[in-house]
Write an enzyme that holds these catalytic residues in place. Structure first.
Site, PDB file in Angstrom:
ATOM      1  N   LYS A  60      42.092 -12.604  34.246  1.00  0.00           N
ATOM      2  CA  LYS A  60      43.412 -12.541  33.963  1.00  0.00           C
ATOM      3  C   LYS A  60      44.211 -12.011  35.054  1.00  0.00           C
ATOM      4  O   LYS A  60      43.719 -11.236  36.013  1.00  0.00           O
ATOM      5  CB  LYS A  60      43.581 -11.349  32.904  1.00  0.00           C
ATOM      6  CG  LYS A  60      43.436 -11.575  31.459  1.00  0.00           C
ATOM      7  CD  LYS A  60      44.098 -10.331  30.567  1.00  0.00           C
ATOM      8  CE  LYS A  60      43.342 -10.737  29.200  1.00  0.00           C
ATOM      9  NZ  LYS A  60      43.746  -9.250  28.582  1.00  0.00           N
ATOM     10  N   GLU A 112      49.521  -2.743  23.722  1.00  0.00           N
ATOM     11  CA  GLU A 112      48.769  -3.563  22.971  1.00  0.00           C
ATOM     12  C   GLU A 112      47.333  -3.513  22.936  1.00  0.00           C
ATOM     13  O   GLU A 112      46.949  -3.165  23.941  1.00  0.00           O
ATOM     14  CB  GLU A 112      49.170  -5.178  23.883  1.00  0.00           C
ATOM     15  CG  GLU A 112      50.802  -5.485  23.501  1.00  0.00           C
ATOM     16  CD  GLU A 112      50.980  -7.091  24.183  1.00  0.00           C
ATOM     17  OE1 GLU A 112      51.693  -7.640  23.191  1.00  0.00           O
ATOM     18  OE2 GLU A 112      50.160  -7.426  24.877  1.00  0.00           O
ATOM     19  N   ARG A 142      59.396  -2.386  27.401  1.00  0.00           N
ATOM     20  CA  ARG A 142      60.451  -3.058  26.990  1.00  0.00           C
ATOM     21  C   ARG A 142      60.478  -3.395  25.477  1.00  0.00           C
ATOM     22  O   ARG A 142      59.588  -3.053  24.745  1.00  0.00           O
ATOM     23  CB  ARG A 142      60.472  -4.510  27.588  1.00  0.00           C
ATOM     24  CG  ARG A 142      59.439  -5.158  27.264  1.00  0.00           C
ATOM     25  CD  ARG A 142      59.332  -6.770  27.618  1.00  0.00           C
ATOM     26  NE  ARG A 142      57.982  -7.283  27.680  1.00  0.00           N
ATOM     27  CZ  ARG A 142      57.616  -8.050  26.702  1.00  0.00           C
ATOM     28  NH1 ARG A 142      58.373  -8.310  25.506  1.00  0.00           N
ATOM     29  NH2 ARG A 142      56.319  -8.611  26.803  1.00  0.00           N
ATOM     30  N   GLY A 155      53.497 -12.531  29.296  1.00  0.00           N
ATOM     31  CA  GLY A 155      53.863 -13.951  28.527  1.00  0.00           C
ATOM     32  C   GLY A 155      52.788 -15.146  28.117  1.00  0.00           C
ATOM     33  O   GLY A 155      53.124 -16.227  28.069  1.00  0.00           O
TER      34      GLY A 155
HETATM   35  P1  ADP Z   1      50.086 -11.104  28.372  1.00  0.00           P
HETATM   36  O1  ADP Z   1      50.415 -10.242  29.399  1.00  0.00           O
HETATM   37  O2  ADP Z   1      49.995 -12.625  28.811  1.00  0.00           O
HETATM   38  O3  ADP Z   1      50.682 -10.672  27.074  1.00  0.00           O
HETATM   39  P2  ADP Z   1      47.519  -9.967  27.162  1.00  0.00           P
HETATM   40  O4  ADP Z   1      46.602  -9.236  28.045  1.00  0.00           O
HETATM   41  O5  ADP Z   1      48.597  -9.203  26.153  1.00  0.00           O
HETATM   42  O6  ADP Z   1      48.302 -10.811  28.178  1.00  0.00           O
HETATM   43  O7  ADP Z   1      46.818 -10.993  26.443  1.00  0.00           O
HETATM   44  C1  ADP Z   1      47.525 -12.093  25.678  1.00  0.00           C
HETATM   45  C2  ADP Z   1      46.715 -12.543  24.593  1.00  0.00           C
HETATM   46  O8  ADP Z   1      45.501 -13.174  25.073  1.00  0.00           O
HETATM   47  C3  ADP Z   1      46.311 -11.667  23.653  1.00  0.00           C
HETATM   48  O9  ADP Z   1      47.092 -11.317  22.693  1.00  0.00           O
HETATM   49  C4  ADP Z   1      44.915 -12.384  23.053  1.00  0.00           C
HETATM   50  O10 ADP Z   1      45.382 -13.235  22.038  1.00  0.00           O
HETATM   51  C5  ADP Z   1      44.359 -13.095  24.162  1.00  0.00           C
HETATM   52  N1  ADP Z   1      43.345 -12.180  24.849  1.00  0.00           N
HETATM   53  C6  ADP Z   1      43.720 -11.383  26.017  1.00  0.00           C
HETATM   54  N2  ADP Z   1      42.426 -10.640  26.246  1.00  0.00           N
HETATM   55  C7  ADP Z   1      41.403 -11.348  25.564  1.00  0.00           C
HETATM   56  C8  ADP Z   1      40.165 -11.147  25.432  1.00  0.00           C
HETATM   57  N3  ADP Z   1      39.457 -10.321  26.123  1.00  0.00           N
HETATM   58  N4  ADP Z   1      39.493 -11.846  24.521  1.00  0.00           N
HETATM   59  C9  ADP Z   1      39.811 -12.734  23.777  1.00  0.00           C
HETATM   60  N5  ADP Z   1      41.193 -12.888  23.990  1.00  0.00           N
HETATM   61  C10 ADP Z   1      42.031 -12.223  24.693  1.00  0.00           C
HETATM   62  P1  ADP Z   2      56.344 -10.051  23.164  1.00  0.00           P
HETATM   63  O1  ADP Z   2      54.988  -9.288  23.409  1.00  0.00           O
HETATM   64  O2  ADP Z   2      57.351  -9.372  23.136  1.00  0.00           O
HETATM   65  O3  ADP Z   2      55.847 -10.940  21.697  1.00  0.00           O
HETATM   66  P2  ADP Z   2      55.849 -12.380  24.895  1.00  0.00           P
HETATM   67  O4  ADP Z   2      54.511 -11.751  25.464  1.00  0.00           O
HETATM   68  O5  ADP Z   2      55.840 -13.137  23.773  1.00  0.00           O
HETATM   69  O6  ADP Z   2      56.438 -10.803  24.272  1.00  0.00           O
HETATM   70  O7  ADP Z   2      56.866 -12.471  25.862  1.00  0.00           O
HETATM   71  C1  ADP Z   2      58.183 -12.333  25.468  1.00  0.00           C
HETATM   72  C2  ADP Z   2      58.917 -13.052  26.499  1.00  0.00           C
HETATM   73  O8  ADP Z   2      58.998 -12.626  27.787  1.00  0.00           O
HETATM   74  C3  ADP Z   2      58.764 -14.524  26.514  1.00  0.00           C
HETATM   75  O9  ADP Z   2      59.879 -15.246  26.774  1.00  0.00           O
HETATM   76  C4  ADP Z   2      57.867 -14.506  27.942  1.00  0.00           C
HETATM   77  O10 ADP Z   2      57.832 -15.862  28.153  1.00  0.00           O
HETATM   78  C5  ADP Z   2      58.303 -13.652  28.659  1.00  0.00           C
HETATM   79  N1  ADP Z   2      57.425 -12.776  29.460  1.00  0.00           N
HETATM   80  C6  ADP Z   2      56.895 -11.874  29.291  1.00  0.00           C
HETATM   81  N2  ADP Z   2      56.162 -11.460  30.527  1.00  0.00           N
HETATM   82  C7  ADP Z   2      56.503 -12.306  31.386  1.00  0.00           C
HETATM   83  C8  ADP Z   2      56.035 -12.490  32.594  1.00  0.00           C
HETATM   84  N3  ADP Z   2      55.357 -11.475  33.494  1.00  0.00           N
HETATM   85  N4  ADP Z   2      56.833 -13.268  33.339  1.00  0.00           N
HETATM   86  C9  ADP Z   2      57.503 -14.141  32.551  1.00  0.00           C
HETATM   87  N5  ADP Z   2      57.852 -14.258  31.462  1.00  0.00           N
HETATM   88  C10 ADP Z   2      57.416 -13.139  30.797  1.00  0.00           C
HETATM   89 MG    MG Z   3      50.640  -9.045  25.872  1.00  0.00          MG
END
Ligand code: ADP
Ligand code: ADP
Ligand code: MG
Length: 652
Positions: free
Chosen positions: A158, A275, A293, A164
């Site tokens: 990651k 989360e 946020r 997002g």
């Molecule tokens: P983001 O910043 O893109 O939201 P997250 O770390 O919150 O990244 O992860 C986004 C999604 O990816 C999670 O809601 C989950 O569905 C999947 N995910 C994240 N980490 C794991 C993991 N270790 N194993 C399986 N799925 C994961």
């Molecule tokens: P939530 O957790 O509020 O459901 P999402 O992970 O789905 O949020 O993201 C919400 C919005 O923010 C989306 O439009 C996503 O594309 C955008 N977003 C979130 N984190 C980032 C980031 N680090 N860079 C660009 N866009 C982001």
């Molecule tokens: Mg997330």
């Protein structure tokens, strides 16, 4: 609280923030890019100001442009919404420096949680575990590779600065690690300007659970219960609900406690979301990250708690103490949100572009729609695909699902492809009542999803719509005798122009020919001489460019349908009610009557010529026989479907 708020965002969230600001009596200031001059948030705000070109990188993502607009228009506060600049320390700090209130956490809190690596370390130091993996500073490929081997495969790489759902790569075997790592780092650098990565064991049946936190600037942090956001595609949420179903009390307790402990530890001073990921069946939720946020899915929390989270956020930003104690926050009923996106669920959720030609939001008890679009809105390639959110709240989850289903049946978004039909099938899927995991879509639709093929009845409705549209086009033309057809109404029996043959081509498949006839009991669609039964629950119909757009039972369709034309470009006559009657194929003026009563005719002999839009339309006899009656004379205006000539068929 504030005299005015500048909303540094667009789409549904900008509109939603404007609503609360307005209710609280604040002047609302929208900003917009060149792609958004006609956007809904621009229309809704008290005032709106351009900030740059369509590309977000040069408009919505530029802190200095936002600050300049806020200063120029004397904004008291800036609300960043989600995405864009909402988690950028730089904008929060610029606000502080310019005497503008930042509606979000202090730069210190944003910074503490901005990197997933640091956030996980912080969590660990407060007894909140993360997914087993590597969150270290040593980013050398050798060290990362060794750590990955120790954690075991499959593993997730990651981007520490990711968000997002972007910046994640799954690696299934050690042999692939180094290559995937190089790609992940390159992508992270390009997308987030930071190539640090962390490693996590891949959870096999993950539940995404998160806790809504609210902290004030006086040191108090409370939770507003949890949400389950496990139904995802491409690591992005699609369906979210509160409270999380099938969650044992002791796990919920652990989740809420961990989140509040973490929030308190950093003196969190705004709305935020912690989360977590939980292996289905396990009892140990792992901390994933904190979003500092407002969250897309905040409405489900609003529904069960009765709080307005944007108002709460504004009050906190203004320095007010949290207006409620933890034990005053009560969860009532169940709420579920669906994200209606401009995307094609039958093609890997590929984004769809276009303009919204018809729009109608569902209404009903327990239903809420947060939309960023209306009729005429353009869906451009510059921003994310979320169009609107449909939220249902009811005393029980079962009732909330029923309300969602009803909402989906009423929702009309035509002109741009959406995931509405897919979401209908999601909420109707038997597994939707089980424990939800992020594998839901893969497991519920193992062969991918495609809409159920259109019924014959639906094709009939499409043919009727195309025929009516042709009639209306004729009516609307400002030509000669057509000016006399005032009072002609599309859809009324007398007004149906189109005793008309329509070629319908569902989903690019084989064309189907359907006759549309106006009979004594209304307009009917017939295929091969058989009446097609009417489809159920049609929500709206729109015809443009040879395509009929409609929603049937929650599924939006765009089906090609054209009235057939002959070599002269004239609409072909349809099968009459009986093979022996000749009907007016469109409204028109009788130009010629070629037969008289008693005359013998052969099948195909032209009996009447109609003039429609300066075109001459020949109406043939379908059956051989003798003319029994002629209705109408040259120069007479007739409505579509009018009976013109009756034929006494040849005996035998
Ligand atoms: P983001 O910043 O893109 O939201 P997250 O770390 O919150 O990244 O992860 C986004 C999604 O990816 C999670 O809601 C989950 O569905 C999947 N995910 C994240 N980490 C794991 C993991 N270790 N194993 C399986 N799925 C994961
Ligand atoms: P939530 O957790 O509020 O459901 P999402 O992970 O789905 O949020 O993201 C919400 C919005 O923010 C989306 O439009 C996503 O594309 C955008 N977003 C979130 N984190 C980032 C980031 N680090 N860079 C660009 N866009 C982001
Ligand atoms: Mg997330």
């Amino acid at each position: 609280m504030f005299e005015s708020v500048l909303i540094a965002n667009r789409g549904e969230i900008a509109c939603r923030i404007i609503r609360t600001c307005r209710r609280l009596g604040m002047r609302t200031i929208a900003v917009y890019s060149a792609a958004d001059t006609a956007a809904l948030h621009v229309e809704m705000a008290d005032e709106s100001h351009p900030i740059g070109p369509a590309e977000a990188a040069n408009s919505y993502l530029r802190p200095e442009l936002i600050i300049a607009a806020a200063l120029a228009h004397r904004a008291s506060a800036i609300h960043p919404g989600y995405g864009f600049l909402s988690e950028r320390v730089e904008l929060a700090a610029l606000c502080e420096a310019n005497g503008i209130v930042w509606v979000g956490p202090s730069p210190r809190c944003i910074a503490a949680m901005g990197s997933k690596i640091e956030a996980k370390r912080l969590a660990a130091s407060h007894g909140v575990p993360s997914v087993p993996g590597y969150h270290g500073e040593d980013q050398s490929p050798e060290r990362l590779r060794a750590e990955a081997d120790a954690v075991g495969y499959p593993i997730l790489i990651k981007a520490s600065a990711g968000g997002g759902g972007r910046g994640m790569r799954r690696v299934d075997a050690p042999g692939r690690f180094s290559e995937e790592l190089a790609t992940a780092k390159a992508e992270a650098m390009a997308a987030f300007g930071d190539d640090r990565v962390l490693l996590e064991r891949l959870i096999t049946r993950p539940r995404h659970l998160e806790v809504q936190l609210a902290g004030d600037k006086h040191g108090r942090v409370i939770h507003l219960f949890e949400r389950d956001c496990s139904i995802q595609r491409n690591y992005q949420k699609l369906v979210e609900e509160a409270p999380a179903p099938h969650l044992p009390d002791e796990v919920r307790r652990k989740l809420l406690d961990s989140a509040v402990r973490l929030g308190s530890a950093i003196g969190y001073d705004s709305l935020g979301t912690a989360e977590f990921i939980l292996e289905a069946g396990d009892s140990e939720p792992y901390f994933l990250e904190m979003n500092t946020r407002l969250q897309v899915e905040h409405p489900v929390t609003e529904a069960i708690t009765g709080l307005d989270l944007v108002e709460l956020q504004l009050r906190i930003a203004a320095g007010e103490a949290l207006p409620i104690q933890q034990d005053e926050v009560v969860a009532r009923g169940a709420a579920i949100e669906l994200r209606i996106n401009a995307e094609d669920p039958a093609a890997g959720f590929r984004p769809q572009l276009g303009s919204v030609s018809r729009y109608a939001a569902p209404e009903g008890p327990g239903l809420r729609v947060d939309s960023g679009v209306r009729e005429g809105s353009e869906v451009t390639p510059y921003y994310d695909s979320l169009l609107l959110k449909l939220i249902a709240h009811a005393p029980t989850r079962e009732a909330a699902v029923a309300r969602l289903d009803a909402g989906l049946r009423q929702l009309v978004v035509l002109g741009v492809g959406t995931n509405q039909g897919f979401l209908r099938d999601v909420v109707r899927h038997p597994a939707f009542d089980d424990v939800l995991t992020t594998r839901f879509i893969a497991e519920a639709f193992p062969d991918g999803w495609s809409p159920t093929p259109p019924s014959d009845g639906l094709l009939g409705a499409v043919a009727i719509a195309a025929a009516r549209h042709a009639a209306a086009a004729i009516e609307a033309a400002p030509l000669g005798p057509w000016g006399m057809l005032t009072g002609f109404r599309v859809g009324t029996r007398a007004g149906l122009s189109a005793a008309c043959r329509v070629q319908v081509r569902p989903g690019g498949g084989k064309p189907v020919v359907i006759d549309v006839v106006a009979g004594p009991d209304g307009v009917r669609a017939r295929r091969d001489g058989t009446d097609l039964s009417a489809p159920g629950a049609l929500a709206a119909v729109h015809v443009a460019d040879g395509t009929v757009y409609l929603v049937e039972d929650g599924v939006p369709w765009a089906i090609a349908a054209v009235p057939l034309v002959d070599a002269l470009g004239q609409p072909a006559a349809a099968a009459a009610d009986s093979a022996t009657d000749v009907l007016a194929a469109t409204p028109g003026m009788i130009a010629q009557v070629l037969v008289e009563v008693g005359q013998a005719v052969q099948p195909g002999d032209v009996v009447i010529v109609l003039e429609a839009m300066k075109l001459m339309l020949s109406l043939p006899a379908k059956a051989g026989g003798r003319i029994r009656a002629v209705h109408g004379a040259v120069g007479q205006i007739v409505t579509g479907g009018a009976l013109l000539v009756e034929i006494e068929p040849d005996a035998g």
